[in-house]
Design an enzyme around this catalytic site. Sequence first.
Site, PDB file in Angstrom:
ATOM      1  CD  GLU A   1     -60.027  20.822 -10.208  1.00 32.13           C
ATOM      2  OE1 GLU A   1     -59.304  21.477 -10.973  1.00 32.13           O
ATOM      3  OE2 GLU A   1     -60.300  19.637 -10.408  1.00 32.13           O
TER       4      GLU A   1
ATOM      5  CE  LYS B   1     -58.918  27.451 -18.093  1.00 32.09           C
ATOM      6  NZ  LYS B   1     -58.260  28.760 -18.350  1.00 32.09           N
TER       7      LYS B   1
ATOM      8  CB  SER C   1     -54.414  31.211 -24.096  1.00 32.55           C
ATOM      9  OG  SER C   1     -54.027  32.235 -23.186  1.00 32.55           O
TER      10      SER C   1
END
Length: 406
Positions: A113, A91, A380
Amino acid sequence: MTTTTCDARGFFGEYGGQYVPEPIIPILNTLAEAFEKYRNDPDFIEELHYYLSNYSGRETPLYHCANLSEKMGGAKIYLKREDLNHLGAHKVNNTIGQILLAKRMGKKKIIAETGAGQHGVATAATAALMGMECTIHMGAVDVERQKLNVFRMQMLGANVVPAESGQRTLKEAVDEALDAWVKDAENTFYLLGSAVGPHPYPFMVREFQSVVGREARKQVLKAEGKLPDCCIACVGGGSNAIGIFSGFVEDEGVKLVGVEPSGRGLEYGEHAASICLGEPGVMHGFNSYMLKDEAGEPAEVYSISAGLDYPSVGPEHAHLKDLGRAEYVHASDKEAVDAFFELSQMEGIIPALESSHALAHALRIAPNMEKDQIIIVNLSGRGDKDVAQIERMVSEGCFELPHLRK
Ligand SMILES: *Cc1c(COP(=O)(O)O)cnc(C)c1O
C-alpha cells in the site's frame, strides 16, 4: 547485525506487538520465522549485497558540506547521501530486502500500500526486477493527487488498485491490502514500506535499513578518526531514521535526533508530529505514539512533504524516546523550505522536502557547536520529485526564490 532489539512478540519496551485480526497472526509468524532463518544466511546476505551494490549503487557517499559548514560557522556538517540510491531515496534498501525474502519464501505476488506513491514506485521497480506480479493499493484520493507516481508504477508493470471505501486514503488502502493478503497468503507477500505495522515489520525494516548506519559509522571513522557528535534524520514512519540510528545507538556519546514535520503549526490537523505531540495508542496493527482525533481514531495530518504525513511512528522510536536515548523535535514547512534552498544553493544538491526537515534542524544547531564537532544528516532522498510543487508554490507567491550566495 542488530542493536536494540524487540522481544519474541515484537515489543520494543511497551511498543510494537501484533494488534491485528486473529487470521493474520499465523501469517505474520510465518513471515517472522522466515526472516529469522534468512537474515543470517550467508547466501541471502550475499544476494542482498549484490543487489544493493549493483542495482542501487551502494555504498552511498558520506559527503562533507564544506560551503554550508563554513557559512553556519560551527560544526562540520556531513550528509549520508541516500538520495543517490536508485529511485532517489532510501526506500529501495528495504524493498530489495523484502523482495529477496519473498522469493526465498516461494511467493509469486507482491502487494503493498502507498500514500504518496514513493513506496509504491520502489516496490513496483523491485518487483519488475525480480519478475514478480505486483499490486499496489492506494486511496482513491491519493491516486488522484499523485497521478505521475501512479503512471510510474504502471509503467513499471504494476497494477494500481484505488481504495474507494471510507475516506479513500491510506487507511482504506491498508485495510484492502491486508484483506487481499489474508485471502491468498500462500502466494502473496505483503511488502511494508516503513518501520511500522505489526511484528515482524518494524524489526525487519530496521534490519534492512541498518546498512545506512553501518556504512555511515565506518565512513565517518575513516574521514575524521572519530564518531559524530550528533546524527539527525527526518521521521515519517521512521525507517530512514532507525536505519542510520542503528549504526550509533550503542555509542552513548552520539546524540540521535529525529525530526518530525510541524507543517503549518501545532494545532490539530496542521502537522504530523506524532511522537512530539501524540500519545500512546494502537493503529495499523501496532502500539506507539499516535495523533488521535476526538473519537480516538487516527488524526488528520498534514506536511508539505507527502512522505512525512503519517499519524503514528515506528515503535522502536517510541521506545528510544522513553529511554531518553533519542530526542525528537519538529521543523515547520517554512524551515524545511529554507533548508531546501540552502542546500541547493550552497552545495548544488537538491534535497527531498522530507530530508529538508532533518537538514533544518542541523542548520539550527550547527552555529552553536564547535568547529571540530560533527553532525551527520541522513539525506534520505533527492528533491527532483518536489521541484514541480516548489515551482507552483513560488509562482503562487507562497514564498520567493531566494539568492543565497550574492
Ligand atoms: C518515504 C520517505 C521518507 C519517510 O519515510 P521514513 O520511513 O520515515 O524514512 C523520508 N524521506 C524520503 C525521501 C522518503 O521518500
